[in-house]
Every structure is written in structure tokens, then in C-alpha cells.
Motif scaffolding. Structure first.
Motif, PDB file in Angstrom:
ATOM      1  N   VAL A  69       0.868  -1.169   0.000  1.00 39.95           N
ATOM      2  CA  VAL A  69       0.000   0.000   0.000  1.00 39.95           C
ATOM      3  C   VAL A  69       0.910   1.226   0.000  1.00 39.95           C
ATOM      4  O   VAL A  69       1.095   1.898   1.004  1.00 39.95           O
ATOM      5  N   SER A  70       1.537   1.437  -1.152  1.00 35.84           N
ATOM      6  CA  SER A  70       2.521   2.509  -1.266  1.00 35.84           C
ATOM      7  C   SER A  70       2.788   2.823  -2.731  1.00 35.84           C
ATOM      8  O   SER A  70       2.413   2.066  -3.618  1.00 35.84           O
ATOM      9  N   ILE A  71       3.458   3.950  -2.939  1.00 30.73           N
ATOM     10  CA  ILE A  71       4.032   4.241  -4.238  1.00 30.73           C
ATOM     11  C   ILE A  71       5.527   4.003  -4.065  1.00 30.73           C
ATOM     12  O   ILE A  71       6.121   4.432  -3.081  1.00 30.73           O
ATOM     13  N   VAL A 100       8.079   3.025 -11.534  1.00 27.43           N
ATOM     14  CA  VAL A 100       7.227   3.503 -10.454  1.00 27.43           C
ATOM     15  C   VAL A 100       6.162   2.441 -10.227  1.00 27.43           C
ATOM     16  O   VAL A 100       5.428   2.071 -11.148  1.00 27.43           O
ATOM     17  N   GLN A 101       6.093   1.928  -9.020  1.00 23.97           N
ATOM     18  CA  GLN A 101       5.161   0.867  -8.638  1.00 23.97           C
ATOM     19  C   GLN A 101       4.026   1.492  -7.834  1.00 23.97           C
ATOM     20  O   GLN A 101       4.272   2.121  -6.813  1.00 23.97           O
ATOM     21  N   ARG A 102       2.773   1.313  -8.262  1.00 29.20           N
ATOM     22  CA  ARG A 102       1.623   1.965  -7.640  1.00 29.20           C
ATOM     23  C   ARG A 102       0.640   0.959  -7.058  1.00 29.20           C
ATOM     24  O   ARG A 102      -0.504   0.891  -7.460  1.00 29.20           O
ATOM     25  N   GLY A 103       1.078   0.168  -6.096  1.00 26.13           N
ATOM     26  CA  GLY A 103       0.180  -0.718  -5.368  1.00 26.13           C
ATOM     27  C   GLY A 103      -0.300  -1.940  -6.122  1.00 26.13           C
ATOM     28  O   GLY A 103      -1.254  -2.571  -5.693  1.00 26.13           O
ATOM     29  N   ILE A 124       6.742   5.190  -0.332  1.00 20.01           N
ATOM     30  CA  ILE A 124       5.962   6.176   0.400  1.00 20.01           C
ATOM     31  C   ILE A 124       4.553   5.618   0.523  1.00 20.01           C
ATOM     32  O   ILE A 124       3.922   5.284  -0.489  1.00 20.01           O
ATOM     33  N   PRO A 125       4.047   5.478   1.750  1.00 21.96           N
ATOM     34  CA  PRO A 125       2.709   4.902   1.927  1.00 21.96           C
ATOM     35  C   PRO A 125       1.634   5.705   1.205  1.00 21.96           C
ATOM     36  O   PRO A 125       1.738   6.921   1.063  1.00 21.96           O
ATOM     37  N   SER A 126       0.619   4.992   0.753  1.00 19.54           N
ATOM     38  CA  SER A 126      -0.521   5.652   0.125  1.00 19.54           C
ATOM     39  C   SER A 126      -1.713   5.616   1.073  1.00 19.54           C
ATOM     40  O   SER A 126      -1.744   4.821   2.020  1.00 19.54           O
ATOM     41  N   LEU A 127      -2.669   6.447   0.811  1.00 19.87           N
ATOM     42  CA  LEU A 127      -3.913   6.412   1.570  1.00 19.87           C
ATOM     43  C   LEU A 127      -4.686   5.158   1.174  1.00 19.87           C
ATOM     44  O   LEU A 127      -4.489   4.618   0.080  1.00 19.87           O
ATOM     45  N   PRO A 128      -5.575   4.669   2.038  1.00 20.53           N
ATOM     46  CA  PRO A 128      -6.381   3.498   1.685  1.00 20.53           C
ATOM     47  C   PRO A 128      -7.148   3.736   0.383  1.00 20.53           C
ATOM     48  O   PRO A 128      -7.597   4.844   0.116  1.00 20.53           O
TER      49      PRO A 128
END
Length: 151
Positions: A69-71, A100-103, A124-128
């Protein structure tokens, strides 16, 4: 995998070396090769940080399929690494290339049978995020099928 550094908040608080104190108080040192502690957002997403990870893959090695759960900003620095999605789509990275990996659900593969490979990732964590009625969560899927990547 080694956690090179992490900060619990962005922007980073340099005052009185707060970033260093928090990092050094963590469970792992810079030389640890265990699964790193990843900084995650707090309730409501108000507290988020960043992690710098160094990942070494031995010749022919591959990670489990996983989702975070991150970018993630990943840069290949040594060797040739394949980034594979659960859909089967692949991108080959050579030294100097980045992705770039987006979840998404993915794995890392060292494309060489003889040479080691390394990439550096900043996460960097992402929001839910809800997808199809399900909230995105961190998943690590152990491979029971005897998966062997095509090199």
C-alpha cells in the motif's frame, strides 16, 4: 533486503536530530537483512513517512508475488531485473533504469543465472484505496506452485 533509512513523517523534522532519533529507535539497523519495518500511515493518513530499501537478488532469484500500500520508486543499480505483474506483463530494467510501482501485485526477478542484481527502492505509503469493494492491503503470496521464471 536492507532498510537503509526511513522517516516517519513528511516533511522530515531535522530539528534536534528527530529523524535520526526515530530511525535509530527502530527495530532494525542499517545492516539488517531481515524483512524491513516499513513506515505506514496512521489512522486518517495524517502520519506518513518514507523508506529507502536496498534489495539484492542472487543469480536467478525472485521475490514472492506481493502488493504494498505505497508508491515505490525503484532504480536498478546493478545487473538486469525483471518486474513482473500478476497479469504476466513484464518490464526489464538494466542498471540506470527505473520504474514507479503503484500498489499492484508484482514480483522481482534477477534475469541473470550468473550475476547478482540490486535495486534501490524508495517507498511512500498511500492512503487506503477501495477497488471493487475491497480495500487495498499489503499481501505477500508464498508460491506453492514451484514457479520458475523464464530468464
Amino acid at each position: 533486503m536492507a532498510r537503509s533509512y526511513s522517516v516517519p513523517n513528511i516533511p522530515v523534522n531535522f530539528a534536534d536530530d528527530e529523524d535520526l532519533k526515530e530511525y535509530l529507535a527502530g527495530p532494525e539497523s542499517v545492516s539488517s537483512f531481515q524483512r524491513p519495518e516499513i513506515v505506514v500511515p496512521s489512522e486518517g493518513g495524517n502520519n506518513s513517512g518514507a523508506n529507502c530499501l536496498v534489495v539484492d537478488l542472487q543469480p536467478g532469484a525472485f521475490s514472492v508475488m506481493h502488493q504494498t500500500v505505497s508508491i515505490d520508486f525503484s532504480i536498478c543499480v546493478i545487473g538486469t531485473i525483471v518486474h513482473e505483474l500478476d497479469s504476466g506483463e513484464r518490464v526489464t530494467l538494466k542498471a540506470g533504469d527505473h520504474i514507479v510501482q503503484r500498489g499492484t501485485n508484482h514480483r522481482w526477478i534477477n534475469a541473470s543465472k550468473t550475476e547478482p542484481a540490486r535495486f534501490v527502492a524508495v517507498t511512500i505509503p498511500s492512503l487506503p484505496l477501495e477497488i471493487g469493494g475491497k480495500v487495498l492491503e499489503e499481501v505477500h503470496i508464498p508460491d506453492q506452485s514451484g514457479y520458475q521464471p523464464k530468464l
